[in-house]
Write a protein that holds these residues in place. Sequence first.
Motif, PDB file in Angstrom:
ATOM      1  N   SER A  27      -3.977 -14.081 -31.880  1.00 51.48           N
ATOM      2  CA  SER A  27      -4.534 -12.728 -31.760  1.00 51.48           C
ATOM      3  C   SER A  27      -4.063 -11.795 -32.857  1.00 51.48           C
ATOM      4  O   SER A  27      -4.227 -10.583 -32.748  1.00 51.48           O
ATOM      5  N   MET A  29      -5.041 -12.071 -36.121  1.00 48.62           N
ATOM      6  CA  MET A  29      -6.021 -12.056 -37.216  1.00 48.62           C
ATOM      7  C   MET A  29      -5.370 -12.455 -38.545  1.00 48.62           C
ATOM      8  O   MET A  29      -5.664 -11.886 -39.597  1.00 48.62           O
ATOM      9  N   GLU A  30      -4.515 -13.462 -38.508  1.00 49.35           N
ATOM     10  CA  GLU A  30      -3.742 -13.844 -39.695  1.00 49.35           C
ATOM     11  C   GLU A  30      -4.623 -14.294 -40.852  1.00 49.35           C
ATOM     12  O   GLU A  30      -4.252 -14.114 -42.023  1.00 49.35           O
ATOM     13  N   TRP A  32      -7.722 -13.242 -41.476  1.00 45.90           N
ATOM     14  CA  TRP A  32      -8.771 -12.276 -41.809  1.00 45.90           C
ATOM     15  C   TRP A  32      -8.419 -11.539 -43.096  1.00 45.90           C
ATOM     16  O   TRP A  32      -7.307 -11.013 -43.238  1.00 45.90           O
ATOM     17  N   ALA A  55      -6.409  -8.370 -31.105  1.00 47.90           N
ATOM     18  CA  ALA A  55      -7.072  -8.925 -32.283  1.00 47.90           C
ATOM     19  C   ALA A  55      -8.039  -7.916 -32.895  1.00 47.90           C
ATOM     20  O   ALA A  55      -8.120  -7.784 -34.124  1.00 47.90           O
ATOM     21  N   GLY A  59      -7.713  -6.219 -36.494  1.00 47.27           N
ATOM     22  CA  GLY A  59      -8.846  -6.374 -37.400  1.00 47.27           C
ATOM     23  C   GLY A  59      -9.271  -5.049 -38.008  1.00 47.27           C
ATOM     24  O   GLY A  59      -9.541  -4.961 -39.215  1.00 47.27           O
ATOM     25  N   ASP A 252      -8.804 -14.231 -31.827  1.00 52.26           N
ATOM     26  CA  ASP A 252      -9.192 -14.101 -33.228  1.00 52.26           C
ATOM     27  C   ASP A 252     -10.616 -14.586 -33.484  1.00 52.26           C
ATOM     28  O   ASP A 252     -11.230 -14.207 -34.485  1.00 52.26           O
ATOM     29  N   GLU A 253     -11.147 -15.433 -32.595  1.00 51.64           N
ATOM     30  CA  GLU A 253     -12.511 -15.925 -32.750  1.00 51.64           C
ATOM     31  C   GLU A 253     -13.539 -14.953 -32.171  1.00 51.64           C
ATOM     32  O   GLU A 253     -14.735 -15.092 -32.427  1.00 51.64           O
TER      33      GLU A 253
END
Length: 285
Positions: A27, A29-30, A32, A55, A59, A252-253
């Motif tokens: 969660s 967002m590593e 992104w 997340a 983001g 994250d998805e």
Amino acid sequence: MTDTPQPPQSQSHQPGRESEMTPRPASAMENWRGSGKFTGKVALVTGGDSGIGRAVAIGFAKEGADVAILYLDEAEDARDTQRLIEAEGRRCIAIAGDIGDPQFCQDAAKQAVERLGRLDILVNNAAEQHVCEDFSEISVAQVERTFRTNILGMMWMTKAALPHLKEGSAIVNTTSITAYQGNPTLIDYSSTKGAIVAFTRALAKSLQEKGIRVNAVAPGPIWTPLIPASFSEERTAEHGKSAPMGRAGQPDEVAPSYLFLASNLDSSYISGQVLHPNGGTVVNG
């Protein structure tokens, strides 16, 4: 993302704590890489301390926004989220309280604007759910609590935020796959999520003339604190296996759907719609 199932586990506290989960959800967002699409903007995310809300909040920060996160009482999770946002060089404030209280919503929106300078994006994400195997035994208190948090709280938060939003602003609501498929042990929760779909569509029409877009995201089985806080250890271990992809999704998805819908660069011609990051289930309606 891993296809390895999560081990049996449960939590006794709603809506659950990410710090107590094994494995921890993805969660942060590593992976992104932001492009600055929200530079100079401020987003407010309810339930922003963990899971999907975390997340999404991170983001926004990676895309240049300052962020206000609202949470109930999960202080450790909220501090972790705040730390991750500030590591991106953005400002973050964390506000504890119950969105089922209209006065809290008013105070939170006011505080966000006073401390961060403006408000451009509202993400209504906070929710709770409680399993009931036999609907004839569901309590009045449970139904009222679920509706107060999931849909009434969304209405109160939106009402509080609207005076601060302007043309070009965006609202993104979290509904659920249960709004379309139902769930026999989450009837009150499923009902609130169906109400959120209707709320999204009606509000989008109401705010069209003001230039404010309103959309929603309907996640499928996602690995968030709400899962071990809702289900038995055995059922938690099975979470996501019924999805066509055969696994639970990660926050994250899901978060990119919110970033897409909040961006006037990406979704300027989209309002009143619902996106379905659910692991491959075809949803009509």
